[in-house]
Design a protein around this motif. Structure first.
Motif, PDB file in Angstrom:
ATOM      1  N   ALA A   1     -46.937  33.364 -65.213  1.00  0.00           N
ATOM      2  CA  ALA A   1     -46.405  34.679 -64.758  1.00  0.00           C
ATOM      3  C   ALA A   1     -47.160  35.943 -65.215  1.00  0.00           C
ATOM      4  N   ILE A   2     -47.909  36.750 -64.485  1.00  0.00           N
ATOM      5  CA  ILE A   2     -48.503  38.145 -65.188  1.00  0.00           C
ATOM      6  C   ILE A   2     -47.725  39.294 -64.321  1.00  0.00           C
ATOM      7  N   PHE A   3     -47.607  40.106 -65.190  1.00  0.00           N
ATOM      8  CA  PHE A   3     -47.117  41.481 -64.856  1.00  0.00           C
ATOM      9  C   PHE A   3     -47.959  42.533 -65.286  1.00  0.00           C
ATOM     10  N   LEU A   4     -48.288  43.349 -64.356  1.00  0.00           N
ATOM     11  CA  LEU A   4     -49.326  44.668 -64.879  1.00  0.00           C
ATOM     12  C   LEU A   4     -48.428  45.829 -64.463  1.00  0.00           C
TER      13      LEU A   4
ATOM     14  N   ALA B   1     -54.317  49.765 -65.547  1.00  0.00           N
ATOM     15  CA  ALA B   1     -53.192  49.021 -66.368  1.00  0.00           C
ATOM     16  C   ALA B   1     -52.787  49.583 -67.417  1.00  0.00           C
ATOM     17  N   SER B   2     -51.318  50.175 -67.599  1.00  0.00           N
ATOM     18  CA  SER B   2     -51.033  50.641 -69.002  1.00  0.00           C
ATOM     19  C   SER B   2     -50.460  49.496 -69.878  1.00  0.00           C
ATOM     20  N   VAL B   3     -49.910  48.420 -69.058  1.00  0.00           N
ATOM     21  CA  VAL B   3     -49.127  47.492 -69.739  1.00  0.00           C
ATOM     22  C   VAL B   3     -49.415  45.995 -68.966  1.00  0.00           C
ATOM     23  N   GLY B   4     -49.644  44.940 -69.778  1.00  0.00           N
ATOM     24  CA  GLY B   4     -50.045  43.700 -69.012  1.00  0.00           C
ATOM     25  C   GLY B   4     -49.105  42.680 -70.110  1.00  0.00           C
ATOM     26  N   ILE B   5     -48.238  41.912 -69.444  1.00  0.00           N
ATOM     27  CA  ILE B   5     -47.467  40.708 -69.901  1.00  0.00           C
ATOM     28  C   ILE B   5     -48.107  39.477 -68.982  1.00  0.00           C
ATOM     29  N   GLY B   6     -48.318  38.292 -69.876  1.00  0.00           N
ATOM     30  CA  GLY B   6     -48.366  37.195 -69.197  1.00  0.00           C
ATOM     31  C   GLY B   6     -47.849  36.047 -70.080  1.00  0.00           C
ATOM     32  N   VAL B   7     -47.213  35.328 -69.302  1.00  0.00           N
ATOM     33  CA  VAL B   7     -46.391  33.963 -69.469  1.00  0.00           C
ATOM     34  C   VAL B   7     -46.692  32.565 -69.112  1.00  0.00           C
ATOM     35  N   SER B   8     -47.047  31.676 -69.833  1.00  0.00           N
ATOM     36  CA  SER B   8     -47.099  30.347 -69.136  1.00  0.00           C
ATOM     37  C   SER B   8     -46.003  29.444 -69.672  1.00  0.00           C
ATOM     38  N   SER B   9     -45.696  28.623 -68.919  1.00  0.00           N
ATOM     39  CA  SER B   9     -44.494  27.544 -69.322  1.00  0.00           C
ATOM     40  C   SER B   9     -44.973  26.434 -68.454  1.00  0.00           C
TER      41      SER B   9
ATOM     42  N   ARG C   1     -42.434  27.249 -63.530  1.00  0.00           N
ATOM     43  CA  ARG C   1     -42.406  28.654 -63.071  1.00  0.00           C
ATOM     44  C   ARG C   1     -41.201  29.406 -63.416  1.00  0.00           C
ATOM     45  N   SER C   2     -39.778  28.702 -63.267  1.00  0.00           N
ATOM     46  CA  SER C   2     -38.749  29.522 -63.613  1.00  0.00           C
ATOM     47  C   SER C   2     -38.785  30.323 -64.882  1.00  0.00           C
ATOM     48  N   GLU C   3     -39.153  29.585 -66.034  1.00  0.00           N
ATOM     49  CA  GLU C   3     -39.087  30.274 -67.358  1.00  0.00           C
ATOM     50  C   GLU C   3     -40.005  31.181 -67.614  1.00  0.00           C
ATOM     51  N   ALA C   4     -41.456  31.049 -66.950  1.00  0.00           N
ATOM     52  CA  ALA C   4     -42.288  32.035 -67.043  1.00  0.00           C
ATOM     53  C   ALA C   4     -41.953  33.260 -66.149  1.00  0.00           C
ATOM     54  N   PHE C   5     -41.439  33.230 -65.120  1.00  0.00           N
ATOM     55  CA  PHE C   5     -40.692  34.436 -64.487  1.00  0.00           C
ATOM     56  C   PHE C   5     -39.859  35.173 -65.298  1.00  0.00           C
ATOM     57  N   LEU C   6     -38.744  34.337 -65.526  1.00  0.00           N
ATOM     58  CA  LEU C   6     -37.789  35.002 -66.474  1.00  0.00           C
ATOM     59  C   LEU C   6     -38.270  35.620 -67.789  1.00  0.00           C
ATOM     60  N   ALA C   7     -38.996  35.077 -68.579  1.00  0.00           N
ATOM     61  CA  ALA C   7     -39.393  35.522 -69.608  1.00  0.00           C
ATOM     62  C   ALA C   7     -40.170  36.829 -69.361  1.00  0.00           C
ATOM     63  N   CYS C   8     -40.918  36.923 -68.534  1.00  0.00           N
ATOM     64  CA  CYS C   8     -42.142  38.017 -68.079  1.00  0.00           C
ATOM     65  C   CYS C   8     -41.318  38.989 -68.026  1.00  0.00           C
ATOM     66  N   ARG C   9     -39.980  38.982 -67.194  1.00  0.00           N
ATOM     67  CA  ARG C   9     -39.200  40.226 -66.668  1.00  0.00           C
ATOM     68  C   ARG C   9     -38.381  40.471 -68.001  1.00  0.00           C
ATOM     69  N   TYR C  10     -38.228  39.664 -68.695  1.00  0.00           N
ATOM     70  CA  TYR C  10     -37.320  39.980 -70.024  1.00  0.00           C
ATOM     71  C   TYR C  10     -38.104  40.934 -70.766  1.00  0.00           C
TER      72      TYR C  10
END
Lengths: 84, 149
Positions: free
Chosen positions: B30-33, B92-100, B103-112
């Motif tokens: 999951a990646i958030f920009l 982009a001012s901020v970028g967060i990437g999570v892999s797991s 998928r569920s853990e990746a989405f949740l951790a990215c949002r957190y």
């Protein structure tokens, strides 16, 4: 570092062309330092209100109101944040 | 893989986030920009200047990442990059990437991580408008305690 407490302001409190000021002071509590800043530096009412909402920190540590600040310290004044 | 946490003096590039996460056993990324948009409160924005108290920001980002791993698994790969200085519309001012593994853990951790950044990391935004004026964005008093999922 010379005598006094060096204070850096951030965000809305950042002072154009003046990244830091030095307040002549001995050992103070954070609460006392906050009062000195309000009385001597951020005298504008809007800035004073913002100071009341601000955290004071040194390096990686956010300070409690009862913590002591010694001459030679550098303190950051951190108004409400909005990263992201 | 060790988490990657950096405060940059330039905008964030998505490719560097992708390069910092992932593992053979990870099936979800999951990646958030966070991207500078062209309007805010009805005003046309050209760019945003990000101010940061770096020592505390670095420490707090590292804590947030460790909290995410404690909640959703120590095997998560995480990358958090935040820009400072001028960032133009569309950058982009901020970028967060999570892999797991899933998928569920990746989405949740990215949002957190992004929600915690908003209240716990000492960063400020000053918007510059097309009419030549500028203004600081309203914020939240710095939160000193950990969040929860």
């Amino acid at each position: 570092m010379s005598e006094g407490i060096r204070i850096r302001f951030f965000g809305r409190l950042r002072r154009e062309g003046e990244p830091a000021i030095v307040l002549t002071a001995g050992s103070l509590s954070v609460s006392e330092l906050r009062q000195r800043i309000a009385r001597e530096v951020l005298t504008d009412p809007d800035c004073g209100a913002l100071l009341a909402e601000s955290a004071l920190a040194t390096g990686e540590r956010v300070l409690d109101e009862t913590d002591r600040v010694e001459p030679g310290s550098e303190i950051a004044v951190l108004p409400p944040v909005c990263g992201g | 893989m060790e988490p990657k946490v950096e405060i940059l003096e330039r905008p964030v590039r998505p490719d560097e986030i992708l390069a910092a996460i992932g593992a053979d056993g990870h099936g979800g990324q999951a990646i958030f920009l966070g991207v500078v948009r062209d309007t805010n409160d009805g005003r046309r924005v050209i760019e945003v200047d990000y101010d940061c108290f770096v020592p505390l920001a670095r420490r707090e980002l590292a804590r947030i990442v460790e909290e995410a791993r404690a909640w959703w698994g120590g095997d998560l790969c995480l990358c958090v990059l935040h820009a400072t200085g001028r960032v133009k519309v569309g950058e982009a001012s901020v970028g967060i990437g999570v892999s797991s593994p899933h998928r569920s853990e990746a989405f949740l951790a990215c949002r957190y991580v992004i929600e915690q950044i908003k209240t716990r990391v000492p960063i400020w935004k000053r918007e510059f408008y097309t009419d030549g004026e500028s203004g600081w964005v309203e914020g939240h008093s710095l939160c000193r305690h950990s969040g929860s999922p």
